[in-house]
Design a protein around this motif. Structure first.
Motif, PDB file in Angstrom:
ATOM      1  N   PHE A 133      34.831  40.088  36.404  1.00 38.68           N
ATOM      2  CA  PHE A 133      34.359  39.493  37.878  1.00 38.68           C
ATOM      3  C   PHE A 133      34.028  37.991  37.657  1.00 38.68           C
ATOM      4  N   GLU A 134      35.113  36.984  38.170  1.00 42.34           N
ATOM      5  CA  GLU A 134      35.038  35.638  37.667  1.00 42.34           C
ATOM      6  C   GLU A 134      34.057  35.019  38.915  1.00 42.34           C
ATOM      7  N   SER A 135      33.602  33.792  38.758  1.00 40.71           N
ATOM      8  CA  SER A 135      32.484  33.322  39.879  1.00 40.71           C
ATOM      9  C   SER A 135      33.659  32.888  40.928  1.00 40.71           C
TER      10      SER A 135
ATOM     11  N   TRP B 236      34.812  34.767  46.748  1.00 43.70           N
ATOM     12  CA  TRP B 236      35.576  35.255  47.896  1.00 43.70           C
ATOM     13  C   TRP B 236      35.060  36.567  48.428  1.00 43.70           C
ATOM     14  N   LEU B 237      34.572  37.454  47.521  1.00 37.25           N
ATOM     15  CA  LEU B 237      34.079  38.634  47.926  1.00 37.25           C
ATOM     16  C   LEU B 237      32.888  38.722  48.756  1.00 37.25           C
TER      17      LEU B 237
ATOM     18  N   LEU C 226      43.120  40.831  43.993  1.00 39.39           N
ATOM     19  CA  LEU C 226      44.236  40.138  43.266  1.00 39.39           C
ATOM     20  C   LEU C 226      43.842  39.190  42.287  1.00 39.39           C
ATOM     21  N   LEU C 227      42.596  38.486  42.513  1.00 38.23           N
ATOM     22  CA  LEU C 227      42.159  37.297  41.893  1.00 38.23           C
ATOM     23  C   LEU C 227      41.480  37.948  40.482  1.00 38.23           C
ATOM     24  N   LEU C 228      41.256  39.364  40.344  1.00 38.12           N
ATOM     25  CA  LEU C 228      41.060  40.193  39.253  1.00 38.12           C
ATOM     26  C   LEU C 228      42.202  39.884  37.943  1.00 38.12           C
TER      27      LEU C 228
ATOM     28  N   TYR D  57      35.212  24.946  45.753  1.00 33.59           N
ATOM     29  CA  TYR D  57      34.742  24.140  44.442  1.00 33.59           C
ATOM     30  C   TYR D  57      35.220  24.854  43.303  1.00 33.59           C
ATOM     31  N   LEU D  58      35.104  26.075  43.008  1.00 33.62           N
ATOM     32  CA  LEU D  58      35.645  26.841  41.620  1.00 33.62           C
ATOM     33  C   LEU D  58      37.043  26.640  41.521  1.00 33.62           C
ATOM     34  N   THR D  59      37.792  26.861  42.385  1.00 36.14           N
ATOM     35  CA  THR D  59      39.526  26.949  42.503  1.00 36.14           C
ATOM     36  C   THR D  59      39.841  25.617  42.362  1.00 36.14           C
ATOM     37  N   THR D  60      39.240  24.701  42.968  1.00 34.88           N
ATOM     38  CA  THR D  60      39.667  23.220  42.527  1.00 34.88           C
ATOM     39  C   THR D  60      39.429  22.844  41.293  1.00 34.88           C
TER      40      THR D  60
END
Length: 627
Positions: free
Chosen positions: A53-55, A60-61, A97-99, A375-378
């Motif tokens: 489980f990434e940040s 998003w969760l 899906l991000l997993l 922020y994390l995705t950027t």
């Protein structure tokens, strides 16, 4: 025999099919995305370890879990089946899906990127077919490859040489906005592949046919993007390009000529389309017009900020936006009855602004979660060493989400999240100087994202200051139901409107008012007051007013065409000839006459005739509610 990686490989296969087939069908998209997740969890169970489980996934969760804050606080009166399964919260599964991001290997991500490229080709091909095909592709296919009478036809863009009609390209999607969102996500993959092959060809003169093929599809993709007229996506791509360019050392001298030629080409093509295509005229005019024929967002944001005012901190909860929208619309319709129809057909499932919609549902927890995810995705995107522009669609959708709820559209959200799975795993930088430079760029890009969201939120709030009386306009249409700007200018004009010299006849239809009185909290009742308009034929002008008028009283159905996916039928119930006696002509229609099976519009058709050579169109006076 089941091997150690069997379930994982099956999951990758379904993910591959998901990227390829998403442009064709939301059902296929959901099936293959869901199946890939099923085998991902099956693989985790087989391996006896949880997925990582990434940040960014956790944020998003948390974003979706925040939609349950208000329902939990009022748990005893909540319809939990509807809240969990038939509302925004029901899309929480898509975030899983991000997993895939941490489980996929570098080679698997490379293969899946090729699937995105194939999906982009299919998206372009379907767009070309819809550009040339006289029927909407999705219903045509669903109806057994036949056109059923009453189905809505695509908007015609142009008629080349009077023989070859072109239509608004939407592929297999139901709206041009969804198709534009998919173009924003898929096209960058083709652009990146084209640039890569171009660099190889320039150095080694290899892959000539491949380069021609890619250049062709890149060009077609840009043409479809332009003709699709999703203005939010146009500017979103430009915004994303600027953001990603901040991390590149781009020589202005090298790219300035290309930018110049590109802008000149776009301006020239825009000029041609603006002169000859009403749909494009409307798309451009609405950018600069405070009051336009497409002003639904004004009252949508009136509702949005009205809801926020009452639920600023905790939000209203998942699935409650439509009811809250209606509760804010009821007093508005009581004051301005003419707004009922436009408000009734306005999509009330979302706020037409991703950030505002999240805030409205989940309150400040939702705001923090969304900003954390951004922020994390950027940060992850900007750590990609090569081909960062593959992820250009992320910034495009975030920008465009200030005008439409792209992140609430399953057809866009699924590939949006899927493409983020393909980001390479971040590697720690050993050089402190390099770390500081990367962090500086990340903060700059993220700051610009936040700045845009702030500015667009202020802009949306500014729209709420538009007076309610300006939220409605009686539309004028041609015989084929296209907008008629010249005739539109005569509605409530201060005086006669000049027409091209030599005009002898002119026909147009004027949208009137409903024959019933209705609000969201009351049943429809036949209207008591007559429908009234006035034609100003009085006075003397330096020109020729019409000598006669053939006036049609028309009835038109009032259902939501987008929801029913068919056109409203019309009929003429009365026709009379009126001669010009240079007086104000008052037209009164009894709403109880010509009643149909339900609520209908009373419209008018005007056929003016002139004998003189200097024609003028008389002003037509009509109030908002035709009183």
């Amino acid at each position: 025999m089941i091997g150690k990686e069997t379930f994982h490989k099956i999951s990758v296969v379904f993910l591959y099919l998901f990227f390829i087939l998403s442009p064709f069908s939301i059902s296929l998209s959901q099936i293959f995305a869901g199946t890939s997740l099923f085998f991902l969890f099956l693989d985790s169970a087989w391996q006896k370890k949880l997925p990582r489980f990434e940040s960014h996934f956790l944020f998003w969760l948390l974003l979706y879990l925040s939609f349950l804050i208000t329902p939990v606080l009022h748990w005893d009166v909540v319809d939990w089946k509807r809240t969990l399964m038939k509302s925004e919260f029901g899309d929480i599964w898509m975030g899983f899906l991000l997993l895939h991001h941490s489980r996929l290997t570098w080679n698997q991500k490379k293969i899946l990127k090729r699937a995105v490229e194939i999906g982009a080709v299919f998206l372009i091909l379907s767009g070309i077919i819809s550009l040339l095909f006289p029927y909407r592709l999705a219903p045509f296919v669903m109806d057994g490859f036949q056109y059923l009478t009453g189905r809505r036809l695509p908007h015609q863009l142009a008629n080349v040489m009077g023989k070859f009609p072109l239509y608004l390209p939407i592929g297999f999607q139901s709206t041009h906005l969804t198709y534009g969102g998919l173009l924003a996500l898929y096209l960058p993959s083709i652009f990146v592949r084209t640039l890569r092959n171009f660099n190889i060809f320039r150095k080694k003169a290899r892959h000539k046919l491949s380069l021609i093929y890619l250049l062709g599809f890149s060009f077609l993709g840009l043409v479809l993007l332009f003709l699709n007229q999703s203005r939010s996506v146009w500017f979103g791509l430009l915004f994303g390009f600027i953001l990603l360019s901040l991390q590149k050392k781009v020589s202005i001298k090298k790219i300035l000529p290309w930018i110049g030629f590109g802008l000149l080409g776009i301006l020239f093509l825009s000029f041609l389309l603006y002169q000859h295509n009403w749909l494009f005229q409307r798309a451009i005019d609405d950018i600069f017009a405070k009051r336009s024929l497409e002003n639904q967002r004004v009252w949508i944001h009136k509702m949005n900020f009205g809801i926020l005012k009452d639920s600023f901190f905790g939000g209203i909860g998942s699935g409650n936006y439509p009811s809250e929208f209606i509760s804010k619309a009821i007093p508005l319709v009581k004051e301005w009855p003419e707004l009922y129809y436009d408000l009734s057909i306005t999509p009330k499932s979302h706020a037409h602004f991703d950030f505002l919609h999240f805030w409205i549902l989940g309150g400040l927890v939702s705001v923090i979660s969304f900003f954390g995810f951004l922020y994390l995705t950027t940060k992850n995107i900007l750590t990609v060493n090569k081909h960062t522009f593959f992820y250009l669609g992320f910034f495009t959708i975030i920008f465009a989400g200030s005008f439409q709820c792209f992140l609430l559209d399953d057809e866009v959200l699924l590939p949006f999240l899927g493409i983020l799975c393909l980001l390479p795993k971040s590697k720690p930088k050993s050089d402190d100087l390099e770390k500081r430079q990367i962090r500086k760029i990340q903060n700059k890009v993220y700051g610009l994202l936040l700045f845009w969201i702030l500015i667009s939120s202020i802009g949306a709030f500014y729209l709420t200051k538009t007076p309610a009386k300006e939220l409605f306009i009686h539309r004028v249409r041609t015989e084929t139901n296209s907008p008629f700007p010249l005739a539109q200018s005569s509605i409530n004009a201060n005086g006669p409107v000049a027409l091209p010299s030599g005009t002898k006849e002119l026909y147009f239809k004027l949208s009137g008012c409903l024959d019933h009185k209705i609000n969201f909290d009351t049943d429809a009742q036949v209207r008591e007051n007559p429908i009234q308009i006035k034609i100003h034929w009085e006075g003397t002008i330096e020109g020729d007013l019409p000598d006669s008028l053939v006036l049609e009283t028309r009835k038109r159905e009032s259902f939501d065409q987008d929801k029913e996916y068919r056109v409203q039928s019309e009929r003429i119930v009365k026709k009379e000839t009126i001669l010009n006696d240079r007086k104000i002509v008052s037209i009164l229609v009894n709403p109880k006459a010509y009643l149909g099976s339900g609520v209908e519009f009373i419209d008018f058709g005007f056929l003016y005739s002139w004998k003189g050579e200097n024609p003028f169109l008389p002003a037509i006076e009509i109030s908002g509610n035709c009183d």
